[in-house]
Design a protein around this motif. Structure first.
Motif, PDB file in Angstrom:
ATOM      1  N   UNK A  29       0.829  -1.205   0.000  1.00  0.00           N
ATOM      2  CA  UNK A  29       0.000   0.000   0.000  1.00  0.00           C
ATOM      3  C   UNK A  29       0.862   1.252   0.000  1.00  0.00           C
ATOM      4  N   UNK A  30       1.925   1.249   0.800  1.00  0.00           N
ATOM      5  CA  UNK A  30       2.821   2.406   0.833  1.00  0.00           C
ATOM      6  C   UNK A  30       3.586   2.544  -0.472  1.00  0.00           C
ATOM      7  N   UNK A  31       3.972   1.413  -1.063  1.00  0.00           N
ATOM      8  CA  UNK A  31       4.651   1.469  -2.358  1.00  0.00           C
ATOM      9  C   UNK A  31       3.739   2.095  -3.418  1.00  0.00           C
ATOM     10  N   UNK A  32       2.487   1.643  -3.424  1.00  0.00           N
ATOM     11  CA  UNK A  32       1.523   2.189  -4.382  1.00  0.00           C
ATOM     12  C   UNK A  32       1.330   3.681  -4.164  1.00  0.00           C
ATOM     13  N   UNK A  33       1.221   4.075  -2.909  1.00  0.00           N
ATOM     14  CA  UNK A  33       1.055   5.488  -2.541  1.00  0.00           C
ATOM     15  C   UNK A  33       2.221   6.322  -3.065  1.00  0.00           C
ATOM     16  N   UNK A  34       3.438   5.855  -2.872  1.00  0.00           N
ATOM     17  CA  UNK A  34       4.627   6.589  -3.322  1.00  0.00           C
ATOM     18  C   UNK A  34       4.683   6.679  -4.844  1.00  0.00           C
ATOM     19  N   UNK A  35       4.324   5.605  -5.521  1.00  0.00           N
ATOM     20  CA  UNK A  35       4.352   5.629  -6.986  1.00  0.00           C
ATOM     21  C   UNK A  35       3.288   6.564  -7.548  1.00  0.00           C
ATOM     22  N   UNK A  36       2.169   6.675  -6.875  1.00  0.00           N
ATOM     23  CA  UNK A  36       1.105   7.570  -7.356  1.00  0.00           C
ATOM     24  C   UNK A  36       1.471   9.034  -7.155  1.00  0.00           C
ATOM     25  N   UNK A  47       4.427   0.600 -12.342  1.00  0.00           N
ATOM     26  CA  UNK A  47       4.835   0.293 -10.966  1.00  0.00           C
ATOM     27  C   UNK A  47       5.571  -1.044 -10.953  1.00  0.00           C
ATOM     28  N   UNK A  48       6.834  -0.985 -11.277  1.00  0.00           N
ATOM     29  CA  UNK A  48       7.635  -2.195 -11.532  1.00  0.00           C
ATOM     30  C   UNK A  48       7.959  -2.990 -10.280  1.00  0.00           C
ATOM     31  N   UNK A  49       7.721  -2.422  -9.080  1.00  0.00           N
ATOM     32  CA  UNK A  49       7.974  -3.190  -7.858  1.00  0.00           C
ATOM     33  C   UNK A  49       6.872  -4.215  -7.617  1.00  0.00           C
ATOM     34  N   UNK A  51       4.413  -7.413  -8.789  1.00  0.00           N
ATOM     35  CA  UNK A  51       4.559  -8.578  -9.682  1.00  0.00           C
ATOM     36  C   UNK A  51       3.892  -8.323 -11.033  1.00  0.00           C
ATOM     37  N   UNK A  52       4.573  -8.673 -12.094  1.00  0.00           N
ATOM     38  CA  UNK A  52       4.063  -8.412 -13.437  1.00  0.00           C
ATOM     39  C   UNK A  52       2.733  -9.123 -13.688  1.00  0.00           C
ATOM     40  N   UNK A  53       2.629 -10.370 -13.259  1.00  0.00           N
ATOM     41  CA  UNK A  53       1.395 -11.125 -13.475  1.00  0.00           C
ATOM     42  C   UNK A  53       0.214 -10.452 -12.780  1.00  0.00           C
ATOM     43  N   UNK A  54       0.454  -9.967 -11.568  1.00  0.00           N
ATOM     44  CA  UNK A  54      -0.611  -9.287 -10.817  1.00  0.00           C
ATOM     45  C   UNK A  54      -1.061  -8.029 -11.545  1.00  0.00           C
ATOM     46  N   UNK A  55      -0.089  -7.267 -12.045  1.00  0.00           N
ATOM     47  CA  UNK A  55      -0.432  -6.037 -12.776  1.00  0.00           C
ATOM     48  C   UNK A  55      -1.266  -6.359 -14.010  1.00  0.00           C
TER      49      UNK A  55
END
Length: 340
Positions: A29-36, A47-49, A51-55
């Motif tokens: 959640x914090x990673x997503x927040x920082x990327x946004x 957002x390369x951190x 997992x590619x499959x999840x994205x």
């Protein structure tokens, strides 16, 4: 079919809750927040951190960013952006750099319903309100393009912010809490709407509040601002005084100087009578010409005379010389001219 999930505008706790619902660990959640909000990601693919499959499986999730349709840059580095939204509509935002700060002028609506006679934006009519994420996106777009942090935000672009408070208020809170811009560095500008000023006041925001007055009496104001027919100047000023009482913050009055219309000595005298003993600041704005109407910019001598008449009566006043005139990006010039 459900509408796509929009991530921009969500807080850190909201993003953390969302990410765990998608089967990811809470720390993402914090990673997503920082990327946004810090890295300016425009899609989940960025957002390369993660997992590619999840994205790849998040087809029904969007960041909520626009694309730059066109931009123009004035010699003073002021840049006007035409931004294309997800539904194909075009809005405008302006980046205004100085050696100390980067200000973004944001839109709150697609078009404007107010129809002020001197303003180019109102000539194009009104389409819809902007959503919270579409407002926030404008700041991030300018910030990414300039490669420097935005320090100030002014709601002076397309639209009337007080007609879109359900989206504007959350946008202000996100701009403050998520992007990190202090509320006192955020300005909302309005032509004034009955009861809406008081509605804004009760949110107890620490923003700068600016009212587009543009006239010293009701007759001139009705000529310039159609909505003034239903909102007497006396009522507007009374609600502004109440705003000061509720919030403890002064009101800024924007006053566009139109040669021979509202810039004469008697107009300065009338304005003084309205504002004496009132916690205010007056921003005088020499008119920026548009092709649709034949108002003229007053001479520098006339501007200085009006300024000095207010100063002599101890009215806090300054002159705002608009940036970006050459790019059609200045006050009253915001309009999608590219498709003409």
């Amino acid at each position: 079919m459900s509408s796509p999930e929009v991530l921009l505008g969500k807080s850190l706790p909201e993003l953390t809750e969302w990410i765990t619902q998608q089967g990811q660990p809470a720390y993402r959640g914090k990673q997503l927040y920082q990327w946004l909000y810090e890295k300016g990601a425009t899609s989940l693919a960025d957002i390369t951190v993660f997992p590619q499959k999840w994205r790849q499986n998040q087809e029904n999730t969007i960041i909520g960013r626009s694309s730059i349709y066109h931009y123009s840059t004035a010699p003073d580095r002021t840049r006007k952006y035409l931004l294309k939204l997800a539904d194909g509509l075009i809005i405008e935002a302006v980046g205004i750099p100085t050696h100390k700060r980067l200000t973004v002028c944001v839109s709150s609506q697609v078009g404007c319903i107010m129809g002020c006679d001197f303003c180019a934006t109102g000539k194009g009519g009104f389409t819809r309100n902007l959503k919270t994420h579409e407002i926030i996106d404008q700041i991030l777009t300018v910030q990414n393009d300039f490669g420097e942090r935005v320090s100030n935000v002014v709601f002076m672009g397309m639209g009337e912010p007080l007609l879109n408070l359900p989206e504007v208020i959350p946008a202000i809170k996100s701009i403050n809490e998520d992007i990190g811009i202090g509320q006192r560095s955020i300005t909302i500008s309005t032509v004034g709407l009955p009861q809406k000023i008081l509605e804004l006041a009760h949110h107890q925001l620490q923003i700068t509040f600016a009212v587009s007055l543009h006239a010293s009496n009701q007759h001139i104001r009705e000529k310039l601002i159609p909505s003034a027919n239903h909102y007497p100047l006396s009522q507007l000023l009374a609600e502004c005084r109440e705003y000061v009482k509720i919030t403890g913050r002064r009101v800024t009055f924007e006053y566009i100087l139109l040669a021979g219309v509202n810039d004469l000595p008697q107009h300065a005298k009338e304005l003084v009578q309205h504002l004496r003993g009132f916690q205010t600041h007056v921003n005088l704005i020499p008119y920026n010409p548009i092709s649709e109407v034949d108002y003229q910019r007053p001479s520098q001598e006339r501007v200085n005379d009006f300024l000095n008449r207010l100063k002599q009566e101890n009215i806090a006043v300054s002159v705002r010389y608009s940036r970006g005139l050459e790019a059609d990006a200045a006050c009253g010039q915001l309009r999608a001219t590219v498709d003409r």
